[in-house]
Scaffold this active site. Structure first.
Site, mmCIF file in Angstrom:
data_model
loop_
_atom_site.group_PDB
_atom_site.id
_atom_site.type_symbol
_atom_site.label_atom_id
_atom_site.label_comp_id
_atom_site.label_asym_id
_atom_site.label_seq_id
_atom_site.Cartn_x
_atom_site.Cartn_y
_atom_site.Cartn_z
ATOM 1 N N GLN A 1 0.822 -1.219 0.000
ATOM 2 C CA GLN A 1 0.000 0.000 0.000
ATOM 3 C C GLN A 1 0.854 1.267 0.000
ATOM 4 O O GLN A 1 0.315 2.374 -0.057
ATOM 5 C CB GLN A 1 -0.918 0.006 1.229
ATOM 6 C CG GLN A 1 -1.918 -1.147 1.236
ATOM 7 C CD GLN A 1 -2.657 -1.285 2.563
ATOM 8 O OE1 GLN A 1 -2.526 -0.462 3.462
ATOM 9 N NE2 GLN A 1 -3.446 -2.341 2.681
ATOM 10 N N HIS B 1 -1.144 0.291 5.671
ATOM 11 C CA HIS B 1 -1.746 1.312 6.535
ATOM 12 C C HIS B 1 -0.873 2.551 6.733
ATOM 13 O O HIS B 1 -0.471 2.879 7.846
ATOM 14 C CB HIS B 1 -2.137 0.713 7.896
ATOM 15 C CG HIS B 1 -3.137 -0.406 7.774
ATOM 16 N ND1 HIS B 1 -3.734 -0.999 8.849
ATOM 17 C CD2 HIS B 1 -3.645 -1.035 6.684
ATOM 18 C CE1 HIS B 1 -4.567 -1.944 8.435
ATOM 19 N NE2 HIS B 1 -4.520 -1.986 7.114
ATOM 20 N N GLU C 1 -15.960 2.542 7.761
ATOM 21 C CA GLU C 1 -16.712 3.619 8.416
ATOM 22 C C GLU C 1 -16.676 4.937 7.656
ATOM 23 O O GLU C 1 -15.665 5.281 7.048
ATOM 24 C CB GLU C 1 -16.119 3.901 9.814
ATOM 25 C CG GLU C 1 -16.182 2.749 10.781
ATOM 26 C CD GLU C 1 -15.571 3.109 12.135
ATOM 27 O OE1 GLU C 1 -15.016 4.221 12.270
ATOM 28 O OE2 GLU C 1 -15.663 2.272 13.048
ATOM 29 N N TYR D 1 -9.320 -10.565 10.022
ATOM 30 C CA TYR D 1 -9.235 -11.307 8.774
ATOM 31 C C TYR D 1 -9.062 -12.790 9.103
ATOM 32 O O TYR D 1 -8.769 -13.160 10.242
ATOM 33 C CB TYR D 1 -8.035 -10.829 7.946
ATOM 34 C CG TYR D 1 -8.175 -9.429 7.417
ATOM 35 C CD1 TYR D 1 -9.157 -9.106 6.481
ATOM 36 C CD2 TYR D 1 -7.309 -8.412 7.828
ATOM 37 C CE1 TYR D 1 -9.276 -7.825 5.972
ATOM 38 C CE2 TYR D 1 -7.417 -7.126 7.332
ATOM 39 C CZ TYR D 1 -8.405 -6.838 6.407
ATOM 40 O OH TYR D 1 -8.516 -5.558 5.916
HETATM 41 CA CA LIG Z 1 -14.515 4.146 14.587
#
Ligand SMILES: [Ca+2]
Length: 394
Positions: free
Chosen positions: A96, A158, A261, A282
């Site tokens: 990433q 991340h 979210e 996961y």
């Molecule tokens: Ca949250």
């Protein structure tokens, strides 16, 4: 209102639910939402990008696009310049990581500053960094780092990291929690650092344009907190947008397995991760936390329980699509769609609609011309412009 609250409380108690005054449950999005009812079509501006990640506009209307492997490309008058911009920062291009977001300084015409977020370092020790450089239309110069995560991590996941300007000239930067287990930090899984105000992991930080710390940041009086910290308890925010009309800051972040979210951001707030979350681990799907909500932590506005994987986020303010004014457009990687989150004037979610893009969406941005622009996460990757379409003839 008092009767309504009492009735809600009574019904809640009868059903065995925990009803808390002032608490609004998040909208849970489980299945694919209905198709966008406003007719739209996508026009390809270029299909010659390699994993594009972020974009922004210069005052002359040119578009700057980052490519994750470490290049900056320019689109002038709707055409991609075949020569990448020189002088870009060195990035850690893996997983990433790589060159991520880009933000043109609001006073670019006077100072020529362009800002970048990216992963720096190597596999066993890397971090999120923000740098700026002056752009003369061809090359970047005067490159300087204005923020770096104070701590390093291992692995390739991340990093965050979206950039957003505030009207006071400060900048918000989203920083990821550092990765999934077994990535560790200080003897425990690194994701717990999102609840530690002493690190930048799992947060939004706020800096001045020169990288110094604004003198009204929310945790300046907390001796244990990083001074750049603005909000925390985030897993990995990859969509960040400010509504220029209401001033509200919106962010989308990835859960682990499910539990992505949409959050309404606030200075000094704790957004819960990983103490309160709808997502599970996961693999076997084991519990991350028994709590989906906790006191003194801010609940999400929308929780996606299907495979969504949010990317870039835009607030639509423009005249090209009047029906979309004030709504959110949340890109999705796994879902290969853009979700329109229909908001009322108070910012409450009314509905969700899907713009099916048939490709992993990496970024969604509002152009100065009132069109939405979309980057696809592919090689070759595309820059698309959304245009109104004629309604289908019946
Ligand atoms: Ca949250």
């Amino acid at each position: 209102m008092r009767h309504l609250a009492f009735a809600t409380l009574t019904v809640g108690l009868l059903l065995g639910l925990a009803v808390r005054p002032g608490h609004t449950d998040p909208l849970i999005s489980r299945a694919a939402p209905p198709a966008e009812p406003v007719p739209w079509t996508a026009t390809v501006i270029t299909d010659d990008l390699e994993y594009p990640w972020g974009l922004d506009w210069l005052p002359d209307g040119s578009i700057l696009v980052t490519e994750r492997p470490g290049r900056v490309r320019v689109i002038r008058d709707g055409r991609l310049d075949p020569t990448p911009v020189s002088g870009t920062p060195d990035v850690y291009d893996a997983g990433q990581g790589g060159l991520l977001d880009i933000a043109v300084h609001p006073d670019f015409a006077d100072n020529q500053w362009v800002y970048f977020s990216y992963a720096a370092g190597w596999r066993r020790a890397n971090h999120t960094e923000v740098a700026r450089a002056r752009f003369d239309g061809t090359r970047l110069s005067d490159l300087e780092v204005v923020f770096r995560n104070a701590d390093s991590k291992s692995g390739t996941a991340h990093f965050g990291s979206r950039l957003a300007w505030l009207p006071d000239g400060t900048m918000l930067v989203s920083i990821g929690d550092g990765g999934n287990p077994p990535v560790s930090f200080a003897g425990d899984v690194i994701r717990k650092q999102a609840q530690n105000r002493g690190t930048h992991f799992g947060s939004v930080v706020r800096i001045n344009a020169d990288g110094s710390v604004p003198d009204d940041n929310p945790f300046l009086n907390d001796p244990d907190a990083r001074r750049e910290l603005w909000s925390y308890g985030h897993r990995n925010i990859q969509g960040l947008a400010r509504d220029p009309v209401t001033g509200v800051l919106w962010a989308t972040e990835h859960g682990a397995r499910r539990g992505d979210e949409l959050n309404r951001l606030d200075a000094g707030a704790n957004f819960g991760w990983p103490a309160a979350t709808f997502s599970r681990n996961y693999g076997l799907g084991t519990q991350i936390s028994p709590h989906t909500s906790l006191p003194n932590m801010v609940d999400p506005v929308v929780v996606w329980m299907g495979g969504y994987a949010p990317s870039g986020l835009a607030v639509y303010r423009g005249s090209v699509f009047p029906a979309w004014d004030g709504d959110l457009f949340a890109g999705g990687l796994v879902s290969a769609r853009i979700s329109r989150i229909d908001l009322d004037a108070a910012g409450h979610v009314q509905a969700e609609y899907a713009l099916d893009m048939d490709a992993r969406v990496r970024d969604v941005a509002l152009g100065p011309d009132g069109h939405l622009y979309v980057l696809t996460d592919e090689d070759p990757g595309r820059l698309l412009r959304l245009d109104p379409a004629s309604p289908a003839k019946s």
